[in-house]
Design a protein around this motif. Structure first.
Motif, short mmCIF file in Angstrom:
data_model
loop_
_atom_site.label_atom_id
_atom_site.label_comp_id
_atom_site.label_asym_id
_atom_site.label_seq_id
_atom_site.Cartn_x
_atom_site.Cartn_y
_atom_site.Cartn_z
N TYR A 1 0.83 -1.20 0.00
CA TYR A 1 0.00 0.00 0.00
C TYR A 1 0.87 1.26 0.00
O TYR A 1 0.60 2.21 -0.74
N THR A 2 1.93 1.25 0.79
CA THR A 2 2.83 2.40 0.83
C THR A 2 3.56 2.58 -0.50
O THR A 2 3.80 3.70 -0.94
N MET A 3 3.86 1.46 -1.15
CA MET A 3 4.49 1.55 -2.48
C MET A 3 3.56 2.21 -3.49
O MET A 3 4.00 2.98 -4.35
N HIS B 1 14.40 2.68 3.56
CA HIS B 1 13.37 3.35 4.34
C HIS B 1 12.26 2.37 4.73
O HIS B 1 11.73 2.42 5.84
N PHE B 2 11.88 1.48 3.79
CA PHE B 2 10.89 0.45 4.11
C PHE B 2 11.40 -0.45 5.24
O PHE B 2 10.66 -0.79 6.16
N GLY C 1 12.11 -3.92 -6.19
CA GLY C 1 12.38 -3.22 -7.44
C GLY C 1 11.69 -3.86 -8.61
O GLY C 1 11.10 -3.18 -9.47
N GLU C 2 11.74 -5.20 -8.68
CA GLU C 2 11.06 -5.93 -9.77
C GLU C 2 9.56 -5.74 -9.68
O GLU C 2 8.87 -5.59 -10.70
N PHE C 3 9.05 -5.75 -8.45
CA PHE C 3 7.61 -5.57 -8.26
C PHE C 3 7.15 -4.21 -8.76
O PHE C 3 6.13 -4.09 -9.44
N GLN D 1 -0.37 -0.88 -12.97
CA GLN D 1 -1.35 -1.13 -11.92
C GLN D 1 -1.32 -0.02 -10.88
O GLN D 1 -2.37 0.39 -10.37
N PHE D 2 -0.14 0.49 -10.56
CA PHE D 2 -0.03 1.61 -9.63
C PHE D 2 -0.78 2.83 -10.16
O PHE D 2 -1.51 3.50 -9.44
N THR D 3 -0.60 3.11 -11.47
CA THR D 3 -1.27 4.25 -12.08
C THR D 3 -2.78 4.09 -12.04
O THR D 3 -3.51 5.03 -11.69
N GLU D 4 -3.26 2.90 -12.36
CA GLU D 4 -4.71 2.64 -12.35
C GLU D 4 -5.26 2.74 -10.94
O GLU D 4 -6.36 3.25 -10.72
#
Length: 286
Positions: A214-216, A226-227, A252-254, A261-264
């Motif tokens: 969720y934070t990502m 930081h994570f 990083g790969e994720f 998907q992050f944008t959507e």
């Protein structure tokens, strides 16, 4: 994509996160995998057949109604046509009292439900076609309210302990949680696993993982170090190892794989905040 969501009725609020529905074209839906989190989903398929694509490339067809339990790895849930379903996102301790199903203790997350649920699933699918998703979601909610079981005597203690894990982003101490339930450490772990299907430690890891994801979404440029610090890992290597255990990818790969998907998700979240119909607690995101 059409996504709908309603808040649970007061009777269900301690045990249900929300009731929701989705309609999406196969090309878009099949693009992503379902990432592990700390919830169990009751899914009623109202559209084209759903199936799981295994690591070996095999196709496992799913019934109309099933539970997707606590995942330990990404799930490639696929549709053979227009995806349409109504679902209830539950806290894991609620499976037995609400659905009358024993929590899944196996490595696989999918549990087909019995014929009574399959028959009710046909009713929900017909409701979607004739009256829409809103009516279908409220009908599912009412059915669960009417058919839920008497909760076990120690459900409140397990529920309270798990919600403390949620409040701490999965960083609570297991011995302290056990002490608050008035159970010994072994009794606490045994009852917790019986009701949820996993140990308290695994639940804590899932909650921590979902909070990291969720934070990502909110801050994809955040550094791995930081994570590791913010979520209580001993070091960055420990964080990356634990993340990969659930995501099958490094952080990083994720991020690289799920950028669309992050944008959507960001767009959906912005639309969700502006399209809430306060009169009925009903949301429609298109």
């Amino acid at each position: 994509m059409l996504r709908y969501e309603i808040a649970p009725a007061p009777q269900l609020q301690p045990d249900v996160k929300f009731i929701w529905a989705l309609e999406e074209e196969a090309e878009t839906y099949n693009r992503d995998s379902i990432i592990p989190d700390s919830y169990v989903e009751l899914v009623i398929n109202c559209g084209a057949p759903l199936y799981v694509e295994t690591d070996d490339g095999e196709r496992l067809d799913l019934p109309r109604v099933f539970l997707n339990g606590l995942q330990r790895k990404p799930l490639r849930l696929r549709t053979s046509g227009l995806c349409q379903f109504v679902a209830m996102k539950m806290y894991p301790w609620a499976v037995n009292p609400l659905i009358d199903v024993q929590a899944n203790h196996s490595a696989g997350s999918i549990t087909p439900l019995d014929q009574t649920w399959q028959d009710f699933g046909k009713t929900i699918a017909t409701t979607v076609q004739h009256s829409g998703y809103e009516e279908a979601m409220y009908k599912l909610q009412q059915y669960v309210c009417d058919s839920s079981n008497q909760p076990p005597h120690d459900l409140h203690a397990i529920r309270t302990a798990t919600k403390q894990l949620y409040a701490s982003s999965g960083q609570g101490r297991m011995d302290e949680l056990a002490a608050q339930t008035a159970l010994s450490a072994s009794q606490f772990e045994r009852r917790f696993k019986y009701l949820t299907g996993v140990t308290p430690k695994t639940m804590a890891r899932l909650i921590r993982f979902q909070n990291i994801v969720y934070t990502m979404y909110l801050d994809p440029l955040r550094r791995a170090s930081h994570f590791a610090y913010d979520f209580g890992y001993t070091d960055q290597a420990h964080f990356i190892h634990d993340f990969k255990a659930f995501a099958a990818l490094t952080p990083g790969e994720f991020l690289a794989t799920n950028s669309d998907q992050f944008t959507e998700w960001t767009k959906w979240r912005q639309q969700k905040n502006t399209k809430l119909l306060l009169s009925k607690g009903f949301e429609s995101i298109s």
